[in-house]
Design a protein around this motif. Structure first.
Motif, PDB file in Angstrom:
ATOM      1  N   SER A   1      -1.869  19.144   0.871  1.00  0.00           N
ATOM      2  CA  SER A   1      -0.681  18.292   0.771  1.00  0.00           C
ATOM      3  C   SER A   1       0.576  19.058   1.145  1.00  0.00           C
ATOM      4  N   ASN A   2       0.435  20.327   1.441  1.00  0.00           N
ATOM      5  CA  ASN A   2       1.588  21.157   1.800  1.00  0.00           C
ATOM      6  C   ASN A   2       1.779  21.134   3.315  1.00  0.00           C
ATOM      7  N   VAL A   3       2.267  20.017   3.809  1.00  0.00           N
ATOM      8  CA  VAL A   3       2.386  19.855   5.257  1.00  0.00           C
ATOM      9  C   VAL A   3       3.835  19.889   5.737  1.00  0.00           C
ATOM     10  N   GLY A   4       4.795  19.907   4.822  1.00  0.00           N
ATOM     11  CA  GLY A   4       6.190  20.004   5.215  1.00  0.00           C
ATOM     12  C   GLY A   4       6.682  18.828   6.019  1.00  0.00           C
ATOM     13  N   ASP A   5       6.234  17.632   5.655  1.00  0.00           N
ATOM     14  CA  ASP A   5       6.581  16.429   6.407  1.00  0.00           C
ATOM     15  C   ASP A   5       6.885  15.318   5.412  1.00  0.00           C
ATOM     16  N   PRO A   6       8.054  14.687   5.492  1.00  0.00           N
ATOM     17  CA  PRO A   6       8.394  13.653   4.511  1.00  0.00           C
ATOM     18  C   PRO A   6       7.562  12.385   4.640  1.00  0.00           C
ATOM     19  N   ILE A   7       6.921  12.194   5.780  1.00  0.00           N
ATOM     20  CA  ILE A   7       6.104  10.996   6.000  1.00  0.00           C
ATOM     21  C   ILE A   7       4.638  11.264   5.699  1.00  0.00           C
ATOM     22  N   VAL A   8       4.130  12.424   6.069  1.00  0.00           N
ATOM     23  CA  VAL A   8       2.703  12.731   5.944  1.00  0.00           C
ATOM     24  C   VAL A   8       2.415  13.300   4.556  1.00  0.00           C
TER      25      VAL A   8
ATOM     26  N   TYR B   1       3.468  10.320  15.810  1.00  0.00           N
ATOM     27  CA  TYR B   1       3.096   8.905  15.774  1.00  0.00           C
ATOM     28  C   TYR B   1       3.306   8.339  14.371  1.00  0.00           C
ATOM     29  N   ALA B   2       2.946   9.103  13.346  1.00  0.00           N
ATOM     30  CA  ALA B   2       3.162   8.658  11.963  1.00  0.00           C
ATOM     31  C   ALA B   2       4.630   8.363  11.719  1.00  0.00           C
ATOM     32  N   ALA B   3       5.484   9.236  12.205  1.00  0.00           N
ATOM     33  CA  ALA B   3       6.920   9.029  12.025  1.00  0.00           C
ATOM     34  C   ALA B   3       7.377   7.760  12.725  1.00  0.00           C
ATOM     35  N   ALA B   4       6.866   7.509  13.942  1.00  0.00           N
ATOM     36  CA  ALA B   4       7.262   6.320  14.696  1.00  0.00           C
ATOM     37  C   ALA B   4       6.760   5.046  14.023  1.00  0.00           C
ATOM     38  N   VAL B   5       5.513   5.060  13.553  1.00  0.00           N
ATOM     39  CA  VAL B   5       4.967   3.880  12.875  1.00  0.00           C
ATOM     40  C   VAL B   5       5.720   3.609  11.583  1.00  0.00           C
ATOM     41  N   SER B   6       5.960   4.663  10.800  1.00  0.00           N
ATOM     42  CA  SER B   6       6.688   4.485   9.546  1.00  0.00           C
ATOM     43  C   SER B   6       8.095   3.949   9.797  1.00  0.00           C
ATOM     44  N   ALA B   7       8.756   4.470  10.814  1.00  0.00           N
ATOM     45  CA  ALA B   7      10.095   3.980  11.142  1.00  0.00           C
ATOM     46  C   ALA B   7      10.063   2.500  11.499  1.00  0.00           C
ATOM     47  N   ALA B   8       9.037   2.096  12.233  1.00  0.00           N
ATOM     48  CA  ALA B   8       8.903   0.684  12.602  1.00  0.00           C
ATOM     49  C   ALA B   8       8.622  -0.199  11.400  1.00  0.00           C
ATOM     50  N   LEU B   9       8.144   0.423  10.314  1.00  0.00           N
ATOM     51  CA  LEU B   9       7.875  -0.308   9.074  1.00  0.00           C
ATOM     52  C   LEU B   9       9.026  -0.177   8.070  1.00  0.00           C
ATOM     53  N   GLY B  10      10.131   0.396   8.491  1.00  0.00           N
ATOM     54  CA  GLY B  10      11.276   0.523   7.609  1.00  0.00           C
ATOM     55  C   GLY B  10      11.395   1.861   6.918  1.00  0.00           C
ATOM     56  N   GLY B  11      10.489   2.795   7.248  1.00  0.00           N
ATOM     57  CA  GLY B  11      10.593   4.156   6.733  1.00  0.00           C
ATOM     58  C   GLY B  11      10.012   4.392   5.359  1.00  0.00           C
ATOM     59  N   THR B  12       9.362   3.391   4.760  1.00  0.00           N
ATOM     60  CA  THR B  12       8.821   3.567   3.405  1.00  0.00           C
ATOM     61  C   THR B  12       7.334   3.896   3.384  1.00  0.00           C
ATOM     62  N   ALA B  13       6.620   3.618   4.464  1.00  0.00           N
ATOM     63  CA  ALA B  13       5.171   3.843   4.493  1.00  0.00           C
ATOM     64  C   ALA B  13       4.867   5.309   4.797  1.00  0.00           C
TER      65      ALA B  13
ATOM     66  N   ALA C   1       0.850  -1.200   0.000  1.00  0.00           N
ATOM     67  CA  ALA C   1       0.000   0.000   0.000  1.00  0.00           C
ATOM     68  C   ALA C   1       0.880   1.242   0.000  1.00  0.00           C
ATOM     69  N   ARG C   2       0.253   2.392  -0.181  1.00  0.00           N
ATOM     70  CA  ARG C   2       0.985   3.648  -0.043  1.00  0.00           C
ATOM     71  C   ARG C   2       1.371   3.876   1.411  1.00  0.00           C
ATOM     72  N   GLY C   3       0.475   3.479   2.330  1.00  0.00           N
ATOM     73  CA  GLY C   3       0.764   3.675   3.734  1.00  0.00           C
ATOM     74  C   GLY C   3      -0.459   3.509   4.603  1.00  0.00           C
ATOM     75  N   PHE C   4      -0.668   4.456   5.529  1.00  0.00           N
ATOM     76  CA  PHE C   4      -1.704   4.292   6.539  1.00  0.00           C
ATOM     77  C   PHE C   4      -2.360   5.635   6.849  1.00  0.00           C
ATOM     78  N   ALA C   5      -3.546   5.571   7.427  1.00  0.00           N
ATOM     79  CA  ALA C   5      -4.318   6.756   7.812  1.00  0.00           C
ATOM     80  C   ALA C   5      -4.421   6.817   9.327  1.00  0.00           C
TER      81      ALA C   5
END
Length: 308
Positions: free
Chosen positions: A262-269, A217-229, A198-202
């Motif tokens: 989409s202009n949130v200034g966050d590489p994960i979000v 939390y998004a950053a922590a979850v993505s990191a736990a998934l290897g940083g690609t989500a 998937a692209r990721g999570f909501a």
């Protein structure tokens, strides 16, 4: 639809919201309320315009025994949105044993029925850009299921990811919110549901958590998934943060949050979205009507308390 090999992970395709237009529904309940109130209560009409003039996701959770009907409804909506030059943002909400029998109970009656439903849902989207929030609460609430039903749920979600990804859809598996499960626990649940494809999570769907907390939390979850989500965050009603005691069902005193962008200034979000439709009830609690029904008084409160 002929059998196809699984799609490559959608994480490689880039942010689907970047450069995309958000669709504002000209026939929403909020638009109709503004029209009714414009002469008799102009201040209320002006406040409600904050909802009427803002994009929100479209939810689909019915017709679980009639795949042709859901395909037709989804196609109609998607065609309308694309004709306006916008990106369809849809919510698939029909998983069996939905909401653990609570206010939004329902969903497909069997695993086979859900597989047919999600195939019809994807067929309605057709080929073309779209984003889907997949099954709010389905992962976070697996604890209410038996071990066998839990495995069935993960299998159904994983199949849904593949079906939607083959159609070119950016899929975001719902992952609850920062106050529900640890990042490691949520990551494990997402892995079992096929997030790698998937692209990721909501996050924060229909909830009220502070955006900053959900970003962390998004950053922590993505990191736990290897940083690609990647993640999207529901900001529809979190303008004043959570209610005392983290009351989640029609809590009083809440406000609209940041508008979709989409202009949130966050590489994960990837984006802030209004996934929950502001003004639709969470259920028959705190004076509200049934889940998903329009509640004018609550909508007015959300809008009146919003910043700006």
């Amino acid at each position: 639809m002929p059998a196809q090999s699984p799609a490559a992970p959608a994480t490689a395709s880039g942010n689907p919201f970047a450069g995309s237009r958000f669709y504002v529904d000209p026939d929403s309940e909020a638009v109709a309320a503004v029209a009714r109130l414009r002469n008799s209560a102009p201040a209320d009409a002006a406040a409600l315009s904050r909802i009427a003039n803002t994009s929100h996701a479209d939810w689909f959770g019915g017709d679980t025994a009639n795949p042709d009907a859901v395909r037709t409804r989804v196609a109609g909506r998607v065609n309308e949105i694309r004709a306006a030059g916008a990106l369809p943002v849809l919510v698939a909400y029909a998983i069996p044993n939905r909401d653990c029998g609570s206010y939004s109970a329902g969903g497909a009656g069997s695993p086979d029925s859900y597989r047919a439903w999600i195939a019809a849902f994807a067929a309605g989207i057709g080929r073309g850009p779209a984003a889907v929030i997949l099954e709010p609460d389905a992962i976070a609430q697996t604890d209410c299921l038996s071990a066998a039903d839990r495995q069935t749920r993960y299998s159904l979600l994983s199949n849904a990811v593949d079906v939607l990804a083959r159609a070119g859809v950016a899929v975001y598996l719902d992952a609850g919110n920062a106050t529900w499960h640890s990042a490691a626990d949520t990551a494990a649940r997402l892995r079992a549901a096929g997030v790698d494809r998937a692209r990721g999570f909501a996050l924060n769907v229909s909830n009220f958590d502070e955006t900053a907390d959900e970003r962390a939390y998004a950053a922590a979850v993505s990191a736990a998934l290897g940083g690609t989500a990647h993640a999207v965050i529901d900001t529809s009603r979190n303008g004043l943060g959570p209610a005392p005691g983290n009351v989640w069902c029609n809590p009083p005193g809440r406000a609209l949050g940041a508008a979709p962008t989409s202009n949130v200034g966050d590489p994960i979000v990837d984006a802030y979205l209004w996934i929950k439709v502001p003004g639709e009830s969470d259920g028959t609690c705190n004076g509200g009507p049934g889940a998903g029904q329009w509640w004018l008084d609550y909508a007015l409160g959300l809008a009146a308390r919003a910043a700006g």
